[in-house]
Motif scaffolding. Sequence first.
Motif, PDB file in Angstrom:
ATOM      1  N   PHE A  34       2.544   5.365  -9.017  1.00 37.79           N
ATOM      2  CA  PHE A  34       2.182   4.164  -8.249  1.00 37.79           C
ATOM      3  C   PHE A  34       2.721   4.187  -6.818  1.00 37.79           C
ATOM      4  O   PHE A  34       2.033   3.757  -5.891  1.00 37.79           O
ATOM      5  CB  PHE A  34       2.664   2.915  -8.997  1.00 37.79           C
ATOM      6  CG  PHE A  34       2.020   2.749 -10.343  1.00 37.79           C
ATOM      7  CD1 PHE A  34       0.670   2.451 -10.445  1.00 37.79           C
ATOM      8  CD2 PHE A  34       2.750   2.917 -11.516  1.00 37.79           C
ATOM      9  CE1 PHE A  34       0.056   2.302 -11.673  1.00 37.79           C
ATOM     10  CE2 PHE A  34       2.144   2.774 -12.750  1.00 37.79           C
ATOM     11  CZ  PHE A  34       0.797   2.473 -12.831  1.00 37.79           C
ATOM     12  N   LEU A  35       3.950   4.672  -6.622  1.00 37.16           N
ATOM     13  CA  LEU A  35       4.495   4.754  -5.265  1.00 37.16           C
ATOM     14  C   LEU A  35       3.696   5.730  -4.395  1.00 37.16           C
ATOM     15  O   LEU A  35       3.289   5.362  -3.276  1.00 37.16           O
ATOM     16  CB  LEU A  35       5.974   5.137  -5.306  1.00 37.16           C
ATOM     17  CG  LEU A  35       6.663   5.259  -3.940  1.00 37.16           C
ATOM     18  CD1 LEU A  35       6.597   3.927  -3.189  1.00 37.16           C
ATOM     19  CD2 LEU A  35       8.119   5.718  -4.110  1.00 37.16           C
ATOM     20  N   PRO A  36       3.444   6.977  -4.865  1.00 44.44           N
ATOM     21  CA  PRO A  36       2.606   7.874  -4.054  1.00 44.44           C
ATOM     22  C   PRO A  36       1.202   7.313  -3.818  1.00 44.44           C
ATOM     23  O   PRO A  36       0.634   7.488  -2.739  1.00 44.44           O
ATOM     24  CB  PRO A  36       2.553   9.156  -4.889  1.00 44.44           C
ATOM     25  CG  PRO A  36       3.796   9.124  -5.707  1.00 44.44           C
ATOM     26  CD  PRO A  36       4.012   7.687  -6.027  1.00 44.44           C
ATOM     27  N   LEU A  37       0.657   6.614  -4.812  1.00 43.33           N
ATOM     28  CA  LEU A  37      -0.670   6.033  -4.655  1.00 43.33           C
ATOM     29  C   LEU A  37      -0.675   4.964  -3.560  1.00 43.33           C
ATOM     30  O   LEU A  37      -1.592   4.891  -2.734  1.00 43.33           O
ATOM     31  CB  LEU A  37      -1.124   5.429  -5.987  1.00 43.33           C
ATOM     32  CG  LEU A  37      -2.551   4.882  -6.057  1.00 43.33           C
ATOM     33  CD1 LEU A  37      -3.556   5.989  -5.770  1.00 43.33           C
ATOM     34  CD2 LEU A  37      -2.802   4.255  -7.419  1.00 43.33           C
ATOM     35  N   TRP A  38       0.376   4.154  -3.540  1.00 42.73           N
ATOM     36  CA  TRP A  38       0.471   3.123  -2.501  1.00 42.73           C
ATOM     37  C   TRP A  38       0.640   3.751  -1.119  1.00 42.73           C
ATOM     38  O   TRP A  38       0.026   3.308  -0.142  1.00 42.73           O
ATOM     39  CB  TRP A  38       1.657   2.210  -2.810  1.00 42.73           C
ATOM     40  CG  TRP A  38       1.879   1.163  -1.752  1.00 42.73           C
ATOM     41  CD1 TRP A  38       1.207  -0.006  -1.580  1.00 42.73           C
ATOM     42  CD2 TRP A  38       2.837   1.236  -0.686  1.00 42.73           C
ATOM     43  NE1 TRP A  38       1.680  -0.688  -0.485  1.00 42.73           N
ATOM     44  CE2 TRP A  38       2.686   0.055   0.085  1.00 42.73           C
ATOM     45  CE3 TRP A  38       3.810   2.177  -0.320  1.00 42.73           C
ATOM     46  CZ2 TRP A  38       3.476  -0.214   1.190  1.00 42.73           C
ATOM     47  CZ3 TRP A  38       4.598   1.914   0.781  1.00 42.73           C
ATOM     48  CH2 TRP A  38       4.420   0.737   1.541  1.00 42.73           C
ATOM     49  N   ILE A  39       1.479   4.807  -1.013  1.00 48.21           N
ATOM     50  CA  ILE A  39       1.710   5.464   0.281  1.00 48.21           C
ATOM     51  C   ILE A  39       0.423   6.099   0.799  1.00 48.21           C
ATOM     52  O   ILE A  39       0.064   5.965   1.974  1.00 48.21           O
ATOM     53  CB  ILE A  39       2.827   6.523   0.150  1.00 48.21           C
ATOM     54  CG1 ILE A  39       4.169   5.842  -0.129  1.00 48.21           C
ATOM     55  CG2 ILE A  39       2.914   7.374   1.411  1.00 48.21           C
ATOM     56  CD1 ILE A  39       5.301   6.812  -0.414  1.00 48.21           C
ATOM     57  N   VAL A  40      -0.296   6.799  -0.080  1.00 47.56           N
ATOM     58  CA  VAL A  40      -1.548   7.445   0.323  1.00 47.56           C
ATOM     59  C   VAL A  40      -2.552   6.413   0.794  1.00 47.56           C
ATOM     60  O   VAL A  40      -3.247   6.590   1.815  1.00 47.56           O
ATOM     61  CB  VAL A  40      -2.117   8.285  -0.842  1.00 47.56           C
ATOM     62  CG1 VAL A  40      -3.560   8.679  -0.571  1.00 47.56           C
ATOM     63  CG2 VAL A  40      -1.263   9.518  -1.069  1.00 47.56           C
ATOM     64  N   ASN A  41      -2.635   5.307   0.064  1.00 46.86           N
ATOM     65  CA  ASN A  41      -3.590   4.271   0.437  1.00 46.86           C
ATOM     66  C   ASN A  41      -3.174   3.567   1.733  1.00 46.86           C
ATOM     67  O   ASN A  41      -4.018   3.261   2.602  1.00 46.86           O
ATOM     68  CB  ASN A  41      -3.711   3.261  -0.703  1.00 46.86           C
ATOM     69  CG  ASN A  41      -4.814   2.246  -0.462  1.00 46.86           C
ATOM     70  OD1 ASN A  41      -5.968   2.612  -0.267  1.00 46.86           O
ATOM     71  ND2 ASN A  41      -4.448   0.962  -0.464  1.00 46.86           N
TER      72      ASN A  41
END
Length: 302
Positions: A34-41
């Motif tokens: 979830f953290l990498p997904l938020w950063i990428v987005n």
Amino acid sequence: MSMIGEIGRNYARSLAISVISILIFCPLACLLIFLPLWIVNDQNLSIWYLIIPAGLFLLILFGGGFGALALTALWRARQLDALFVPLGLKGESYATFFRRYSGDFGGRQVRIYFSRGPLVEIEVATALQTRLSVTDAHAERRALAKLFNQAPVVSNHPALPGLSVYSIDQAWAQNLIEHPEVPALLRRLLALQGNFTMQYLVLRPGWLRLTLFGSRRLLDFGFDLTAQQARQYLEDLSQCIANAENLPAPQVTESETPLERTAEKVRSRNPYLVPLITVAVTLGSIFCISAVIIAAVMLFGN
């Protein structure tokens, strides 16, 4: 310990394992998914930046879990082999991550099964074709015996108070427990040792089985046995059978039931069948989870 208390302990053990699993899974999912997904987005980065953390998550989740199970299985194998291989028994995988042993001890066929519980079943072959059980005198077990219309065998032997004896041939069972050597053998076989919480003895057509079950520890992944105890159990079971077979034959006999024959077939199945199925299910799960993650990444990436 009563049967109800042991059931409660088993639920507590399962709950503790579930809580530990959640405590490991949730932080990993937040940190690597979830953290990498938020950063990428948020930073409008390429979705390929998620591949490494997502792959690491799957590696830790599945590889770490099965790695821990494999290491535990290897540790158990070394521990138990040291007890039973010197007695002339052969060990092999059983129920995926557990062990079973078979061979001859004192001229009799022996089978020993270790499985989840912890549960230990030690079986010694016999020519007897009758049924008998010996347990401690817990009220739950007496009630269960009454449910099957079995009354306990009456004995005034000083070594037997606290034990309940049931048999389909009460006259033969009476002769057995009045044998000079048998009461002491029964007391020794059913005396709780180590962390086990329940022990009982069952004679069924062809086999005498001692069952050791449960643990006083909340989390227990081993089997609390020593080399001396292992040998003593086998010697006492063999001597108990020898005394029983020297008595006049029981007049009430039975054969194995269809359910018992089915259980024997299940136990003798290929020990590597379950691991192969487990691996196939795991790979399928990894594929499905990976597909979900990629779909989510592509959705949020757009």
